[in-house]
Design an enzyme around this catalytic site. Structure first.
Site, mmCIF file in Angstrom:
data_model
loop_
_atom_site.group_PDB
_atom_site.id
_atom_site.type_symbol
_atom_site.label_atom_id
_atom_site.label_comp_id
_atom_site.label_asym_id
_atom_site.label_seq_id
_atom_site.Cartn_x
_atom_site.Cartn_y
_atom_site.Cartn_z
ATOM 1 N N ASP A 70 4.809 0.487 12.122
ATOM 2 C CA ASP A 70 3.780 -0.266 11.543
ATOM 3 C C ASP A 70 3.331 -1.560 12.057
ATOM 4 O O ASP A 70 2.512 -2.510 11.854
ATOM 5 C CB ASP A 70 3.641 -0.024 10.087
ATOM 6 N N LYS B 5 0.923 -1.252 -0.080
ATOM 7 C CA LYS B 5 -0.098 -0.054 0.087
ATOM 8 C C LYS B 5 0.932 1.252 0.030
ATOM 9 O O LYS B 5 0.597 2.042 -0.788
ATOM 10 C CB LYS B 5 -0.961 -0.143 1.235
ATOM 11 N N ASN B 6 1.818 1.122 0.823
ATOM 12 C CA ASN B 6 2.673 2.338 0.868
ATOM 13 C C ASN B 6 3.636 2.787 -0.111
ATOM 14 O O ASN B 6 4.455 3.804 -0.472
ATOM 15 C CB ASN B 6 3.537 2.346 2.204
ATOM 16 N N ARG C 18 1.219 14.588 13.532
ATOM 17 C CA ARG C 18 1.877 14.219 11.831
ATOM 18 C C ARG C 18 1.715 15.690 11.317
ATOM 19 O O ARG C 18 1.048 15.942 10.298
ATOM 20 C CB ARG C 18 0.916 13.108 11.257
ATOM 21 N N PRO C 19 2.884 16.362 11.501
ATOM 22 C CA PRO C 19 3.027 17.762 10.900
ATOM 23 C C PRO C 19 3.696 17.587 9.516
ATOM 24 O O PRO C 19 4.023 16.565 9.180
ATOM 25 C CB PRO C 19 3.824 18.401 11.826
ATOM 26 N N ARG D 156 -8.384 -0.239 5.181
ATOM 27 C CA ARG D 156 -7.385 0.810 4.523
ATOM 28 C C ARG D 156 -6.309 0.218 4.073
ATOM 29 O O ARG D 156 -5.450 0.738 2.992
ATOM 30 C CB ARG D 156 -7.321 2.119 5.538
ATOM 31 N N ASP E 41 5.960 20.009 8.255
ATOM 32 C CA ASP E 41 7.043 21.054 7.938
ATOM 33 C C ASP E 41 7.987 20.671 7.383
ATOM 34 O O ASP E 41 8.767 21.391 6.489
ATOM 35 C CB ASP E 41 7.404 21.385 9.707
ATOM 36 N N LEU E 42 8.512 19.304 7.228
ATOM 37 C CA LEU E 42 9.550 18.898 6.523
ATOM 38 C C LEU E 42 9.226 18.805 5.099
ATOM 39 O O LEU E 42 10.215 19.227 4.049
ATOM 40 C CB LEU E 42 10.173 17.429 6.935
ATOM 41 N N CYS F 133 -4.032 12.748 13.434
ATOM 42 C CA CYS F 133 -4.785 11.440 13.249
ATOM 43 C C CYS F 133 -4.708 10.700 14.627
ATOM 44 O O CYS F 133 -4.001 11.131 15.319
ATOM 45 C CB CYS F 133 -4.300 10.559 12.336
HETATM 46 C C1 UD1 Z 1 4.521 6.794 6.413
HETATM 47 C C2 UD1 Z 1 3.609 5.361 6.034
HETATM 48 C C3 UD1 Z 1 3.304 4.801 7.589
HETATM 49 C C4 UD1 Z 1 4.123 4.780 8.572
HETATM 50 C C5 UD1 Z 1 5.265 6.118 8.452
HETATM 51 C C6 UD1 Z 1 6.460 5.722 9.141
HETATM 52 C C7 UD1 Z 1 2.750 6.048 3.823
HETATM 53 C C8 UD1 Z 1 1.409 6.272 3.280
HETATM 54 N N1 UD1 Z 1 2.459 6.041 5.390
HETATM 55 O O1 UD1 Z 1 3.595 7.692 7.020
HETATM 56 O O2 UD1 Z 1 2.186 3.919 7.053
HETATM 57 O O3 UD1 Z 1 3.809 4.424 9.915
HETATM 58 O O4 UD1 Z 1 5.835 6.450 7.164
HETATM 59 O O5 UD1 Z 1 7.149 4.588 8.856
HETATM 60 O O6 UD1 Z 1 3.606 5.516 3.697
HETATM 61 N N2 UD1 Z 1 7.292 14.484 10.853
HETATM 62 C C9 UD1 Z 1 7.383 15.671 11.132
HETATM 63 N N3 UD1 Z 1 7.263 16.431 10.167
HETATM 64 C C10 UD1 Z 1 7.009 16.230 8.742
HETATM 65 C C11 UD1 Z 1 6.703 14.979 8.441
HETATM 66 C C12 UD1 Z 1 6.724 14.004 9.520
HETATM 67 O O7 UD1 Z 1 7.808 15.913 12.112
HETATM 68 O O8 UD1 Z 1 6.935 17.141 7.777
HETATM 69 C C13 UD1 Z 1 7.110 13.109 11.869
HETATM 70 C C14 UD1 Z 1 5.829 12.749 12.009
HETATM 71 O O9 UD1 Z 1 4.923 13.490 13.076
HETATM 72 C C15 UD1 Z 1 6.174 11.254 12.671
HETATM 73 C C16 UD1 Z 1 7.645 11.043 12.164
HETATM 74 O O10 UD1 Z 1 7.786 12.004 11.280
HETATM 75 O O11 UD1 Z 1 6.257 11.486 14.098
HETATM 76 C C17 UD1 Z 1 6.961 10.118 10.912
HETATM 77 O O12 UD1 Z 1 6.284 10.319 10.023
HETATM 78 P P1 UD1 Z 1 6.518 10.045 8.348
HETATM 79 O O13 UD1 Z 1 7.744 9.269 8.177
HETATM 80 O O14 UD1 Z 1 6.578 11.302 7.711
HETATM 81 O O15 UD1 Z 1 5.276 9.227 8.193
HETATM 82 P P2 UD1 Z 1 4.348 9.396 6.736
HETATM 83 O O16 UD1 Z 1 5.143 9.431 5.622
HETATM 84 O O17 UD1 Z 1 3.248 10.142 7.444
#
Ligand code: UD1
Length: 419
Positions: A306, A22-23, A123-124, A398, A126-127, A118
């Site tokens: 996950d 899925k991812n 889940r910000p 999902r 910013d990056l 969620c």
């Molecule tokens: C993806 C996966 C999800 C998995 C996660 C971590 C998909 C569709 N989903 O989610 O199944 O659980 O990776 O392996 O691929 N963060 C920030 N700033 C940002 C982005 C992220 O602080 O701009 C933090 C998030 O709050 C979280 C951490 O980084 O604590 C990991 O998030 P991220 O790796 O971005 O997960 P997703 O891509 O949302």
């Protein structure tokens, strides 16, 4: 509303086929925005999340054909229009925010509503935005909307404070058509990031280092349409590995890239589970005595967040004390309260869960509090005494295709009913 009912106690046997990840499929579908040619994605699991992203592309005037015969998606984004910031589909699924990178690359403009939090954390983004700004985009946030625009994107060096999967993918997609070279440092190393990059490379992108912490992208002028088959879903495969372990059974799992599952396999071996690997299948023997273990979730190649809820179900019934520390998401212990209803003994202190193994769990009514927590409930239900009724199973749909059929074929007593 539907629910899944599991009657515990059955041993599992036989084999199960794993679907595409899925991812991987979600970002790959979104990446088709980068190219106006026809793209075929083979073997796409028609999960709820995949439906949402396909409906979103439909809403944006793209052509999508789904073949029921081999589950292939044929996508043509030639006539795509800019996204509507108020689209309910974008608000519905966080991964929809991944359209910002390719939209910026294609139109130099994108306006989207900010993804909400969620169940598993805030889940910000910013990056993601840091990356777009580094590529030369103007980014403005106000009234719950993010607006990004750039006359042209220009390659740059981008360091991610945390190796976010989504940020790495979004920036990667934004940069493949940018002018010059982009370097993403502290990039996510997840296999799904590698898969997205491999898809883009097949389309003609110039990307080096995907799957490592440093990805180098040399911008190209155009990409071409291709046919692509995404990798197997390591989280689905991992869930069935734990199913064998928790039911003291032996099963064969077809569609496993053992390297992608190494962080989980090593931990399960420490527990006492035996693996026999062969090509892209693996035999999991969970019949032996099991030991408690300690786990810390980390970005890949660390233990995947996950798989944390499913692992907690297993550790709940292993005699002795286990510890799980969740470092990726700040609120990913919602399933603990549900497991407690089934008789598990787990204490939470901040991001750490202390688990005292109990002899058995007892079936009752529980909730799938999120996608992987829902899988953890099915696993717990497989060994619980009596009947476990799982509500809110839309979360499970999902990310797991035909979940009850796959478990039923292995011998589980599991049905889906409409309430
Ligand atoms: C993806 C996966 C999800 C998995 C996660 C971590 C998909 C569709 N989903 O989610 O199944 O659980 O990776 O392996 O691929 N963060 C920030 N700033 C940002 C982005 C992220 O602080 O701009 C933090 C998030 O709050 C979280 C951490 O980084 O604590 C990991 O998030 P991220 O790796 O971005 O997960 P997703 O891509 O949302």
């Amino acid at each position: 509303m539907e629910k899944i009912i599991v009657k515990g106690g059955n041993k599992l046997s036989g084999e199960v086929n794993i679907s595409s990840a899925k991812n991987s499929v979600l970002p790959i579908i979104v990446a088709t925005i980068l190219c106006p040619d026809k793209v075929i994605i083979q073997n796409s699991p028609m999960l709820e999340d995949v439906n949402v992203i396909c409906n979103l592309l439909n809403e944006l005037n793209c052509d999508i054909n789904i073949s029921k015969i081999n589950n292939s998606l044929t996508i043509n984004t030639e006539n795509i229009i800019p996204a509507d910031a108020n689209s309910e589909l974008i608000k519905k699924m966080r991964a929809s925010f991944l359209i910002m990178g390719p939209m910026l690359a294609r139109f130099g403009y994108c306006k989207l509503s900010l993804p909400g939090g969620c169940n598993i954390g805030s889940r910000p983004i910013d990056l993601h935005l840091k990356g777009f700004k580094a590529l030369g985009a103007d980014v403005n946030i106000g009234h719950g909307i993010v607006e990004a625009s750039a006359k042209k994107l220009i390659g740059n060096r981008i360091y991610l404070d945390f190796p976010s999967v989504g940020a790495t993918e979004n920036i990667l997609m934004a940069s493949v058509l940018a002018e010059g070279t982009t370097i993403i440092e502290n990039a996510a190393e997840e296999p799904e990031v590698w898969d997205l990059a491999n898809f883009l490379i097949s389309m003609g992108a110039d990307i080096d280092g995907a799957g490592t912490g440093k990805i180098v992208i040399n911008g190209v002028k155009t990409l071409k349409g291709i046919t692509y088959k995404p990798i197997f879903d390591r989280i689905e495969a991992g869930t069935f590995m734990i199913a064998a372990a928790i039911t003291n059974s032996i099963i064969k799992i077809n569609g496993v890239n053992e390297e992608h599952l190494r962080p989980l396999i090593e931990k399960l071996k420490e527990c006492g589970i035996i693996f026999t690997e062969k090509d892209d299948c693996i035999i999991v023997d969970g019949r032996g005595d099991k030991k408690p273990i300690d786990i810390k979730t980390m970005p890949y190649p660390g233990f995947p967040t996950d798989m944390q809820p499913q692992m907690m179900s297993l550790l709940s019934i292993i005699n002795g004390s286990s510890i799980i520390t969740e470092t990726v998401f700040e609120n990913r212990f919602m399933h603990v309260a549900e497991l407690a209803r089934m008789g598990s003994k787990i204490k939470i202190d901040g991001r750490t869960a202390f688990i005292e193994g109990v002899q058995n769990l007892t079936g009752c009514e529980v909730k799938a509090t999120d996608l992987r927590a829902g899988a953890a409930m099915i696993l717990a239900g497989l060994i619980a005494e009596g009947k476990t009724e799982i509500n809110d199973i839309y979360h499970i749909d999902r990310g797991y295709i035909n979940v009850e059929e796959k478990f039923k074929n292995l011998g589980a007593d599991i049905i889906r009913i409409s309430k």
